[in-house]
Motif scaffolding. Structure first.
Motif, PDB file in Angstrom:
ATOM      1  N   VAL A   1     -20.379  13.408  11.079  1.00 46.89           N
ATOM      2  CA  VAL A   1     -19.793  12.169  11.578  1.00 46.89           C
ATOM      3  C   VAL A   1     -19.582  11.164  10.431  1.00 46.89           C
ATOM      4  O   VAL A   1     -18.548  10.501  10.341  1.00 46.89           O
ATOM      5  N   PHE A   2     -20.551  11.123   9.505  1.00 43.51           N
ATOM      6  CA  PHE A   2     -20.415  10.191   8.377  1.00 43.51           C
ATOM      7  C   PHE A   2     -19.236  10.586   7.486  1.00 43.51           C
ATOM      8  O   PHE A   2     -18.570   9.733   6.923  1.00 43.51           O
ATOM      9  N   SER A   3     -19.001  11.894   7.344  1.00 39.30           N
ATOM     10  CA  SER A   3     -17.904  12.292   6.472  1.00 39.30           C
ATOM     11  C   SER A   3     -16.553  11.944   7.122  1.00 39.30           C
ATOM     12  O   SER A   3     -15.586  11.652   6.439  1.00 39.30           O
ATOM     13  N   LEU A   4     -16.536  11.939   8.468  1.00 39.54           N
ATOM     14  CA  LEU A   4     -15.307  11.525   9.151  1.00 39.54           C
ATOM     15  C   LEU A   4     -15.148  10.002   9.153  1.00 39.54           C
ATOM     16  O   LEU A   4     -14.044   9.478   9.069  1.00 39.54           O
ATOM     17  N   PHE A   5     -16.277   9.328   9.290  1.00 45.63           N
ATOM     18  CA  PHE A   5     -16.257   7.870   9.430  1.00 45.63           C
ATOM     19  C   PHE A   5     -17.194   7.204   8.437  1.00 45.63           C
ATOM     20  O   PHE A   5     -18.297   6.793   8.815  1.00 45.63           O
ATOM     21  N   PRO A   6     -16.793   7.095   7.172  1.00 47.07           N
ATOM     22  CA  PRO A   6     -17.676   6.457   6.190  1.00 47.07           C
ATOM     23  C   PRO A   6     -18.099   5.054   6.641  1.00 47.07           C
ATOM     24  O   PRO A   6     -19.224   4.631   6.412  1.00 47.07           O
ATOM     25  N   ARG A   7     -17.222   4.394   7.361  1.00 44.58           N
ATOM     26  CA  ARG A   7     -17.540   3.032   7.769  1.00 44.58           C
ATOM     27  C   ARG A   7     -18.669   2.977   8.797  1.00 44.58           C
ATOM     28  O   ARG A   7     -19.425   2.009   8.879  1.00 44.58           O
ATOM     29  N   VAL A   8     -18.773   4.024   9.580  1.00 49.86           N
ATOM     30  CA  VAL A   8     -19.861   4.080  10.559  1.00 49.86           C
ATOM     31  C   VAL A   8     -21.199   4.178   9.824  1.00 49.86           C
ATOM     32  O   VAL A   8     -22.182   3.537  10.193  1.00 49.86           O
ATOM     33  N   GLU A   9     -21.213   4.954   8.749  1.00 51.76           N
ATOM     34  CA  GLU A   9     -22.446   5.092   7.971  1.00 51.76           C
ATOM     35  C   GLU A   9     -22.842   3.747   7.354  1.00 51.76           C
ATOM     36  O   GLU A   9     -24.017   3.381   7.338  1.00 51.76           O
ATOM     37  N   GLU A  10     -21.840   3.003   6.891  1.00 50.25           N
ATOM     38  CA  GLU A  10     -22.126   1.696   6.282  1.00 50.25           C
ATOM     39  C   GLU A  10     -22.718   0.714   7.280  1.00 50.25           C
ATOM     40  O   GLU A  10     -23.401  -0.218   6.904  1.00 50.25           O
ATOM     41  N   ARG A  11     -22.402   0.910   8.574  1.00 48.62           N
ATOM     42  CA  ARG A  11     -22.793  -0.076   9.603  1.00 48.62           C
ATOM     43  C   ARG A  11     -23.936   0.394  10.483  1.00 48.62           C
ATOM     44  O   ARG A  11     -24.177  -0.176  11.547  1.00 48.62           O
ATOM     45  N   LEU A  12     -24.662   1.405  10.047  1.00 47.53           N
ATOM     46  CA  LEU A  12     -25.659   2.032  10.921  1.00 47.53           C
ATOM     47  C   LEU A  12     -26.632   1.081  11.605  1.00 47.53           C
ATOM     48  O   LEU A  12     -27.018   1.295  12.752  1.00 47.53           O
ATOM     49  N   LYS A  13     -27.054   0.035  10.866  1.00 46.80           N
ATOM     50  CA  LYS A  13     -28.090  -0.841  11.425  1.00 46.80           C
ATOM     51  C   LYS A  13     -27.524  -2.001  12.219  1.00 46.80           C
ATOM     52  O   LYS A  13     -28.251  -2.734  12.875  1.00 46.80           O
ATOM     53  N   GLN A  14     -26.195  -2.144  12.130  1.00 50.21           N
ATOM     54  CA  GLN A  14     -25.567  -3.274  12.804  1.00 50.21           C
ATOM     55  C   GLN A  14     -25.554  -3.039  14.321  1.00 50.21           C
ATOM     56  O   GLN A  14     -25.388  -1.912  14.789  1.00 50.21           O
ATOM     57  N   LEU A  15     -25.696  -4.121  15.096  1.00 50.70           N
ATOM     58  CA  LEU A  15     -25.620  -3.986  16.543  1.00 50.70           C
ATOM     59  C   LEU A  15     -24.168  -3.675  16.923  1.00 50.70           C
ATOM     60  O   LEU A  15     -23.243  -4.319  16.442  1.00 50.70           O
ATOM     61  N   ALA A  16     -24.008  -2.701  17.806  1.00 52.98           N
ATOM     62  CA  ALA A  16     -22.659  -2.228  18.138  1.00 52.98           C
ATOM     63  C   ALA A  16     -21.782  -3.360  18.656  1.00 52.98           C
ATOM     64  O   ALA A  16     -20.590  -3.422  18.351  1.00 52.98           O
ATOM     65  N   GLY A  17     -22.392  -4.285  19.410  1.00 52.98           N
ATOM     66  CA  GLY A  17     -21.626  -5.372  20.002  1.00 52.98           C
ATOM     67  C   GLY A  17     -21.037  -6.335  18.984  1.00 52.98           C
ATOM     68  O   GLY A  17     -20.170  -7.140  19.318  1.00 52.98           O
ATOM     69  N   THR A  18     -21.511  -6.270  17.732  1.00 50.02           N
ATOM     70  CA  THR A  18     -21.007  -7.205  16.718  1.00 50.02           C
ATOM     71  C   THR A  18     -19.948  -6.558  15.821  1.00 50.02           C
ATOM     72  O   THR A  18     -19.467  -7.187  14.885  1.00 50.02           O
TER      73      THR A  18
END
Ligand SMILES: Nc1ncnc2c1ncn2[C@@H]1O[C@H](COP(=O)(O)OP(=O)(O)O)[C@@H](O)[C@H]1O
Ligand SMILES: [Mg+2]
Length: 241
Positions: free
Chosen positions: A120-137
């Protein structure tokens, strides 16, 4: 290719409202199939019928040749059908990481969890960068990425997407379509509803067109791109007399 999903003469109702009318679909393993249609034609209802949120009154839905009659939503997910939730249905007060964990929930958190995360991280590098962020933000585009990533954590055979490009800026739309294509090349079959017919018909192998609950047209995407009715109704082309 073997048939993965099929609708056989499916009728659905909301109370007295007859929505899907004798609908037949066939999605083969390995395909990207797009469902086009105007407002209220039954596109989202189709997705709900696959997941078992809406049940056929007549006809049946089959997955891998087996009827899904009486099969619970959770069991459908376990068998390999995963919906991409609308972005606003992520858990807003959970972190991105926790949302991904929820996606893997039906399989239990086995040793494959880390492997799936890396994919998933290789498909979505940005998701990896935001792992700790609350999804709602997250921004709308980022939430959509997390929603797709979350669905992939279930290792689906069939990914069902209801308007994945809705509300996204053009840059994100293009990224989402690229990612859908990559996911498909990695082996996941995709059935998606799209308003953006232009983009959808570029990546899809085949498409169906629904009109007030009936399939009025279907065929290879390349053919539908040339179809007059499609060009006028969905590709924004105005006929010059
Ligand atoms: N939960 C519901 N209860 C009653 N009517 C519904 C419900 N969901 C959808 N509908 C109606 O069913 C029809 C098809 O809806 P839908 O499948 O969401 O259309 P689409 O996704 O193609 O725009 C619409 O007329 C809609 O108002
Ligand atoms: Mg809809």
């Amino acid at each position: 290719m073997p048939e993965l999903l099929a609708f056989r003469a499916v009728d659905t109702y909301y109370g007295d409202l007859h929505v899907l009318k004798a609908v037949d679909y066939r999605i083969d393993a390995g395909e990207i199939v797009c469902l086009l249609g105007g407002n209220a034609s039954g596109k989202s209802t189709t997705m709900k019928a696959i997941m078992g949120v809406v049940l056929p009154v007549r006809g049946e839905v089959l997955f891998e040749g087996q009827s899904l009659h009486g099969v619970s939503i959770a069991e459908r997910v376990r068998r390999g059908i995963a919906p991409v939730l609308e972005a606003r249905r992520l858990f807003p007060r959970m972190s991105v990481y926790e949302n991904l964990e929820m996606g893997a929930y039906t399989r239990g958190r086995g040793p494959e969890f880390e492997e799936d995360l890396q994919r998933v991280f290789s498909l979505f590098p940005r998701v990896e960068e935001r792992l700790k962020q609350l999804a709602g933000t997250l921004s709308g585009g980022e939430q959509q990425m997390v929603a797709i990533a979350r669905a992939l954590m279930a290792r689906p055979k069939l990914l069902c997407m209801d308007e994945p490009s809705m509300g996204l800026s053009p840059v994100f739309v293009e990224q989402v379509f690229d990612i859908i294509q990559t996911i498909n090349k990695q082996g996941t079959t995709i059935f998606m509803v799209e308003q953006n017919a232009n983009m959808a018909l570029q990546i899809a192998h085949r498409a169906y067109v629904l009109q007030t609950g009936e399939v009025v047209l279907s065929g290879p995407a390349a053919e539908l791109r040339e179809n007059e009715m499609i060009r006028e109704a969905y590709l924004g082309e105005i006929k010059v007399a």
